[in-house]
Design a protein around this motif. Structure first.
Motif, mmCIF file in Angstrom:
data_model
loop_
_atom_site.group_PDB
_atom_site.id
_atom_site.type_symbol
_atom_site.label_atom_id
_atom_site.label_comp_id
_atom_site.label_asym_id
_atom_site.label_seq_id
_atom_site.Cartn_x
_atom_site.Cartn_y
_atom_site.Cartn_z
ATOM 1 N N VAL A 167 51.386 16.094 90.113
ATOM 2 C CA VAL A 167 50.578 15.290 89.194
ATOM 3 C C VAL A 167 49.534 14.571 90.039
ATOM 4 O O VAL A 167 49.887 13.897 90.994
ATOM 5 C CB VAL A 167 51.465 14.261 88.455
ATOM 6 C CG1 VAL A 167 50.617 13.339 87.608
ATOM 7 C CG2 VAL A 167 52.527 14.960 87.627
ATOM 8 N N PRO A 168 48.288 14.697 89.728
ATOM 9 C CA PRO A 168 47.640 15.407 88.632
ATOM 10 C C PRO A 168 47.083 16.773 89.028
ATOM 11 O O PRO A 168 46.422 17.419 88.228
ATOM 12 C CB PRO A 168 46.487 14.473 88.270
ATOM 13 C CG PRO A 168 46.027 13.948 89.602
ATOM 14 C CD PRO A 168 47.321 13.799 90.400
ATOM 15 N N GLU A 169 47.329 17.212 90.237
ATOM 16 C CA GLU A 169 46.625 18.362 90.791
ATOM 17 C C GLU A 169 46.833 19.680 90.055
ATOM 18 O O GLU A 169 45.899 20.476 89.943
ATOM 19 C CB GLU A 169 47.027 18.585 92.267
ATOM 20 C CG GLU A 169 46.669 17.449 93.180
ATOM 21 C CD GLU A 169 47.727 16.370 93.240
ATOM 22 O OE1 GLU A 169 48.809 16.519 92.630
ATOM 23 O OE2 GLU A 169 47.465 15.348 93.888
ATOM 24 N N ASP A 170 48.026 19.943 89.580
ATOM 25 C CA ASP A 170 48.368 21.289 89.120
ATOM 26 C C ASP A 170 48.047 21.546 87.646
ATOM 27 O O ASP A 170 48.866 22.057 86.877
ATOM 28 C CB ASP A 170 49.842 21.575 89.403
ATOM 29 C CG ASP A 170 50.132 21.676 90.891
ATOM 30 O OD1 ASP A 170 49.185 21.816 91.678
ATOM 31 O OD2 ASP A 170 51.312 21.605 91.267
ATOM 32 N N ILE A 171 46.826 21.208 87.274
ATOM 33 C CA ILE A 171 46.325 21.525 85.934
ATOM 34 C C ILE A 171 44.809 21.638 86.017
ATOM 35 O O ILE A 171 44.182 21.012 86.876
ATOM 36 C CB ILE A 171 46.730 20.464 84.889
ATOM 37 C CG1 ILE A 171 46.480 20.983 83.460
ATOM 38 C CG2 ILE A 171 46.012 19.141 85.146
ATOM 39 C CD1 ILE A 171 47.106 20.133 82.378
ATOM 40 N N GLY A 172 44.255 22.449 85.165
ATOM 41 C CA GLY A 172 42.807 22.571 85.126
ATOM 42 C C GLY A 172 42.370 23.184 83.820
ATOM 43 O O GLY A 172 43.180 23.751 83.077
ATOM 44 N N PRO A 173 41.089 23.054 83.522
ATOM 45 C CA PRO A 173 40.569 23.675 82.304
ATOM 46 C C PRO A 173 40.731 25.189 82.383
ATOM 47 O O PRO A 173 40.586 25.780 83.461
ATOM 48 C CB PRO A 173 39.086 23.294 82.295
ATOM 49 C CG PRO A 173 38.910 22.250 83.338
ATOM 50 C CD PRO A 173 40.064 22.352 84.281
#
Length: 191
Positions: A167-173
């Motif tokens: 969190v928060p790195e492992d998400i993206g559009p």
């Protein structure tokens, strides 16, 4: 919202971190998940790290008063996960959207599900509400063709791709390029 174990709470933490730290928005975290052991504590931990309030809505009807009390710019509501065999609980989770006056509903769906289970679960959980998808657990998939087939079956907007616990790195559009690279690599998505 999403099925049990889809990563809903971690996804909320990732998105709330972005809204709070990158966009500078006031954020409220609300959980309606009073079923899962330590669900409230997990969200409170994330809230403490972000220095944002966390509230518990024991009933969907409690949401308007909770939101009015805090007056945030952005509200993230975590719902409990349910299986397809729990229609009454699914309806209760769907009513959260109504009482929260949700403008954006994100349906978290694990990329590890079979094509037919993914489609049936997504359709059942969304009901007749417009949702966007967040594809979670993408890093756990070795053969992405199954989930890409499910996405083509549904033809719903894919908003985010989550690919890990950080969190928060492992998400993206979501992007067509990212999905194409994932497919060409045959899995092992890394953002």
């Amino acid at each position: 919202m999403g099925p049990t174990g889809a990563g809903k709470t971690t996804t909320i933490a990732k998105l709330a971190t972005y809204a709070r730290l990158e966009l500078g928005r006031s954020v409220l975290l609300v959980t309606t998940d009073t079923y899962r052991v330590a669900a409230v504590e997990q969200l409170k931990t994330f809230g403490g790290i972000l220095d944002v309030p966390v509230a518990v809505a024991n009933r969907p009807q409690d949401l308007p008063a909770i939101i009015r009390e805090h007056s945030p710019e952005v509200v993230f509501v975590d719902t409990p996960g349910h299986s397809l065999s729990q229609p009454m609980q699914i309806r209760q989770s769907q009513s959260v959207m109504k009482y929260a006056h949700a403008t954006d509903v994100l349906l978290c769906m694990p990329a590890t599900a079979s094509r037919s289970l993914f489609v049936k679960t997504a359709q059942t959980l969304a009901g007749d509400h417009a949702v966007s998808l967040c594809l979670t657990k993408v890093d756990e998939v070795l053969s992405p063709g199954t989930v890409l087939g499910a996405l083509m079956d549904l033809q719903w907007p894919l908003a985010y791709i989550a690919h890990g616990q950080n969190v928060p790195e492992d998400i993206g559009p979501a992007s067509a390029d990212g999905l194409a690279q994932w497919l060409m690599r045959g899995g092992a998505y890394h953002g």
